[in-house]
Each structure stands twice: as C-alpha cells, then as structure tokens.
Design a protein around this motif. Structure first.
Motif, PDB file in Angstrom:
ATOM      1  N   PHE A  80      60.376  28.814   9.607  1.00  0.00           N
ATOM      2  CA  PHE A  80      59.611  30.299  10.364  1.00  0.00           C
ATOM      3  C   PHE A  80      59.311  29.800  11.189  1.00  0.00           C
ATOM      4  CE2 PHE A  80      59.208  29.841   5.786  1.00  0.00           C
ATOM      5  CZ  PHE A  80      59.462  30.838   4.752  1.00  0.00           C
ATOM      6  N   PRO A  81      60.160  30.661  12.048  1.00  0.00           N
ATOM      7  CA  PRO A  81      60.024  30.932  13.836  1.00  0.00           C
ATOM      8  C   PRO A  81      58.753  31.980  13.267  1.00  0.00           C
ATOM      9  CG  PRO A  81      61.828  32.161  13.610  1.00  0.00           C
ATOM     10  CD  PRO A  81      61.315  31.310  12.703  1.00  0.00           C
ATOM     11  N   LEU A  82      57.374  31.798  15.112  1.00  0.00           N
ATOM     12  CA  LEU A  82      56.392  32.297  14.850  1.00  0.00           C
ATOM     13  C   LEU A  82      56.340  33.211  16.319  1.00  0.00           C
ATOM     14  CD1 LEU A  82      53.792  29.732  13.416  1.00  0.00           C
ATOM     15  CD2 LEU A  82      54.903  31.614  12.113  1.00  0.00           C
ATOM     16  N   VAL A  88      53.679  35.749  15.113  1.00  0.00           N
ATOM     17  CA  VAL A  88      51.784  35.835  15.126  1.00  0.00           C
ATOM     18  C   VAL A  88      51.385  34.956  16.439  1.00  0.00           C
ATOM     19  CG1 VAL A  88      50.550  34.604  13.795  1.00  0.00           C
ATOM     20  CG2 VAL A  88      52.055  35.580  12.482  1.00  0.00           C
ATOM     21  N   PRO A  89      51.316  36.217  17.314  1.00  0.00           N
ATOM     22  CA  PRO A  89      49.682  35.245  17.922  1.00  0.00           C
ATOM     23  C   PRO A  89      49.759  34.388  18.358  1.00  0.00           C
ATOM     24  CG  PRO A  89      49.697  38.057  18.038  1.00  0.00           C
ATOM     25  CD  PRO A  89      50.644  36.865  15.894  1.00  0.00           C
ATOM     26  N   GLY A  90      49.092  33.913  19.662  1.00  0.00           N
ATOM     27  CA  GLY A  90      48.620  31.962  19.920  1.00  0.00           C
ATOM     28  C   GLY A  90      47.207  32.014  19.627  1.00  0.00           C
ATOM     29  N   ASN A  91      47.389  33.239  19.687  1.00  0.00           N
ATOM     30  CA  ASN A  91      45.186  33.675  19.715  1.00  0.00           C
ATOM     31  C   ASN A  91      44.641  34.659  18.673  1.00  0.00           C
ATOM     32  OD1 ASN A  91      46.291  35.894  20.258  1.00  0.00           O
ATOM     33  ND2 ASN A  91      44.659  35.978  22.425  1.00  0.00           N
ATOM     34  N   VAL A 169      47.023  28.281   9.094  1.00  0.00           N
ATOM     35  CA  VAL A 169      45.812  28.019  10.128  1.00  0.00           C
ATOM     36  C   VAL A 169      45.868  26.674  10.385  1.00  0.00           C
ATOM     37  CG1 VAL A 169      43.230  27.262  10.148  1.00  0.00           C
ATOM     38  CG2 VAL A 169      44.204  29.093   9.059  1.00  0.00           C
ATOM     39  N   GLU A 170      46.515  25.654   9.990  1.00  0.00           N
ATOM     40  CA  GLU A 170      46.715  24.498  10.592  1.00  0.00           C
ATOM     41  C   GLU A 170      47.752  24.720  12.159  1.00  0.00           C
ATOM     42  OE1 GLU A 170      45.972  20.603  11.831  1.00  0.00           O
ATOM     43  OE2 GLU A 170      44.309  22.139  10.774  1.00  0.00           O
ATOM     44  N   ALA A 171      49.099  25.842  11.510  1.00  0.00           N
ATOM     45  CA  ALA A 171      50.095  25.553  12.155  1.00  0.00           C
ATOM     46  C   ALA A 171      49.401  25.868  13.547  1.00  0.00           C
ATOM     47  CB  ALA A 171      50.916  26.391  11.805  1.00  0.00           C
ATOM     48  N   GLN A 172      48.394  27.086  13.761  1.00  0.00           N
ATOM     49  CA  GLN A 172      47.907  27.780  14.698  1.00  0.00           C
ATOM     50  C   GLN A 172      47.180  27.083  16.114  1.00  0.00           C
ATOM     51  OE1 GLN A 172      49.325  30.769  14.887  1.00  0.00           O
ATOM     52  NE2 GLN A 172      47.615  31.933  15.599  1.00  0.00           N
ATOM     53  N   ARG A 173      46.056  25.927  14.714  1.00  0.00           N
ATOM     54  CA  ARG A 173      45.392  25.528  15.360  1.00  0.00           C
ATOM     55  C   ARG A 173      46.136  24.322  15.988  1.00  0.00           C
ATOM     56  NH1 ARG A 173      43.249  20.126  15.758  1.00  0.00           N
ATOM     57  NH2 ARG A 173      44.195  20.046  13.748  1.00  0.00           N
ATOM     58  N   LEU A 174      47.268  23.828  15.979  1.00  0.00           N
ATOM     59  CA  LEU A 174      48.169  23.146  16.203  1.00  0.00           C
ATOM     60  C   LEU A 174      48.816  23.698  17.713  1.00  0.00           C
ATOM     61  CD1 LEU A 174      48.820  20.444  13.431  1.00  0.00           C
ATOM     62  CD2 LEU A 174      47.079  20.281  15.389  1.00  0.00           C
ATOM     63  N   GLY A 175      48.871  24.979  17.488  1.00  0.00           N
ATOM     64  CA  GLY A 175      49.930  25.617  18.495  1.00  0.00           C
ATOM     65  C   GLY A 175      51.470  25.309  18.202  1.00  0.00           C
ATOM     66  N   LEU A 176      51.734  25.788  17.081  1.00  0.00           N
ATOM     67  CA  LEU A 176      53.520  24.784  16.861  1.00  0.00           C
ATOM     68  C   LEU A 176      54.427  26.674  16.744  1.00  0.00           C
ATOM     69  CD1 LEU A 176      52.751  23.578  13.095  1.00  0.00           C
ATOM     70  CD2 LEU A 176      52.901  22.294  15.913  1.00  0.00           C
ATOM     71  N   ALA A 177      55.097  26.455  17.279  1.00  0.00           N
ATOM     72  CA  ALA A 177      55.418  27.644  17.182  1.00  0.00           C
ATOM     73  C   ALA A 177      56.766  28.067  16.743  1.00  0.00           C
ATOM     74  CB  ALA A 177      57.269  27.183  19.258  1.00  0.00           C
ATOM     75  N   TYR A 216      46.782  38.911  10.444  1.00  0.00           N
ATOM     76  CA  TYR A 216      45.240  38.205  10.948  1.00  0.00           C
ATOM     77  C   TYR A 216      45.085  39.738  12.048  1.00  0.00           C
ATOM     78  CZ  TYR A 216      49.501  39.388  14.048  1.00  0.00           C
ATOM     79  OH  TYR A 216      50.285  40.818  14.382  1.00  0.00           O
ATOM     80  N   PHE A 217      43.753  38.853  12.703  1.00  0.00           N
ATOM     81  CA  PHE A 217      43.266  39.476  13.626  1.00  0.00           C
ATOM     82  C   PHE A 217      43.864  38.965  15.372  1.00  0.00           C
ATOM     83  CE2 PHE A 217      39.272  39.672  10.426  1.00  0.00           C
ATOM     84  CZ  PHE A 217      39.390  41.281  10.128  1.00  0.00           C
TER      85      PHE A 217
END
Length: 217
Positions: A80-82, A88-91, A169-177, A216-217
């Motif tokens: 799934f491309p983020l 989903v924005p990186g922040n 949440v973990e994907a976001q924390r790691l900054g995965l694309a 998400y926020f």
C-alpha cells in the motif's frame, strides 16, 4: 471507493478519539488506499524441496497458509503506497487503521476448525519479492498482529476487517514510504488450511481488493 461498513466504523472511532487527547484542535481525516496489484503477490515454499516459488504482479488472488493438496506453505504480501494524494502525511498522528481483505476461498472445504493467521509489517524494498522475504528471520517483522477471531468457514465469501493500528503507527514512526504486510499462518504446528485473498484488477476492484483505511490527525 468507500465501503460503507468500514467508513461508518472508522467514523465512530474518529468521533470518539477526536474528543480525547491533545490534537491542538486539528480535524481528523480518513483515507482509503487500495493495495498496488502490480506489487502484491505470494511466495510458496515446497514442502519437500524447500524451493521458493514467487508469484507477483496482477495475480488476481494471493494465498496464505498450507495447501492441503501438496503441503506447500504460502505467504501473501500486500503493498500500500503511503505517498500521493490519498496517502498519509509523514507527520500525521495515527488514530486507527483497518486492513480489509475479501476471502475468495478456503481450503479444505469444508474446513474443520479454524485457520490462525498472522500479519507482519515488513519492508520489502525495492518492492520486488525475493525468496528471503518468506523467512521471518531473514525478513524480520517490524510489527505484528493476528486476525481475531481466527479464519473459519463463516468467512468464505466475506470481507474480513483486521485492526492494524499498531502496524500503521510503527510504519509512520519508521518513516516508511509504503505500508507492506506479509500474511501467513500463525503458530508452530504445520496444519493444512489455505485462504485465497481477492486481489482482482477487474471492475469490482474497488469493492473486493485489499484496502487499507487510516484515520489520522
């Protein structure tokens, strides 16, 4: 693309979570991302030779579990491309994430008991599958969850929603694309039981293909 049940469920979650926590008054957003069929696939490991067979790219279905016909084990991979307009924005702060899969078939039929299924967050980059992606040691899970309740005969021909908030949440924390998952039979005991996950590229893709929904926020 919205699937009514999931949109309604996430709306409830968003309303509940929007009223708690410190989001600075920011509005909550919900996005839906279909898997990228060109990178979805599965890897089969032969029960006798241990040879891996990779099937990837517009396959129409992906498989997870043990094939009762020959004992081979199959593990499915979804991509799934983020990034992009519906990403989903990186922040972003993740409120909730759901993976929706549609079960085309279950083997054997009829199924005795249930099939325990685990879902690993992985990072197979570039997104072309290789044999080592099958292995949980060589391609370790970055986070993991299970489908609950376990897959049963009742899931045949139905959508199965899976809470993957922790993985997102973990994907976001790691900054995965990309949000990439490996779907496999859970548990150490080899037992036959195979699920076929719909990954059609036809006109019903919006309704049947794997879908990631993120609030998400």
């Amino acid at each position: 693309m919205k699937r009514g049940f999931f949109a309604g469920l996430v709306a409830v979650v968003v309303l509940a979570l929007s009223g708690c926590g410190d989001n600075g008054g920011s509005p909550a957003y919900v996005t839906q991302i279909l898997s990228d069929a060109s990178f979805d696939g599965d890897i089969a490991k032969d029960a006798v030779t241990g040879v891996h067979t990779i099937t990837q790219g517009n396959t129409q279905s992906v498989y997870a579990g043990f094939d009762p016909a020959d004992g081979s084990e199959l593990r499915a991979f979804l991509h799934f491309p983020l990034t992009g307009a519906s990403g989903v924005p990186g922040n972003a702060v993740i409120l909730h994430a759901t993976l929706d899969i549609f079960i085309n078939s279950i083997q054997p039929n009829p199924l005795t008991g249930t099939i325990p299924i685990r879902i690993d967050l992985v990072d197979f980059q570039p997104p072309n599958l290789i044999a080592t992606d099958f292995d949980r040691t060589l391609q370790p899970a970055l986070a993991t969850t299970t489908i609950f309740p376990e897959i049963s005969t009742a899931d045949f021909g139905r959508h199965v929603p899976v809470d993957v908030t922790g993985l997102m949440v973990e994907a976001q924390r790691l900054g995965l694309a990309d949000f990439q998952v490996r779907i496999l039979r859970d548990g150490g005991v080899v037992d036959h039981g195979l699920i076929e996950i719909n990954d059609t590229t036809g006109p019903n893709r919006d309704n049947l293909a794997p879908l990631l929904e993120v609030a998400y926020f």
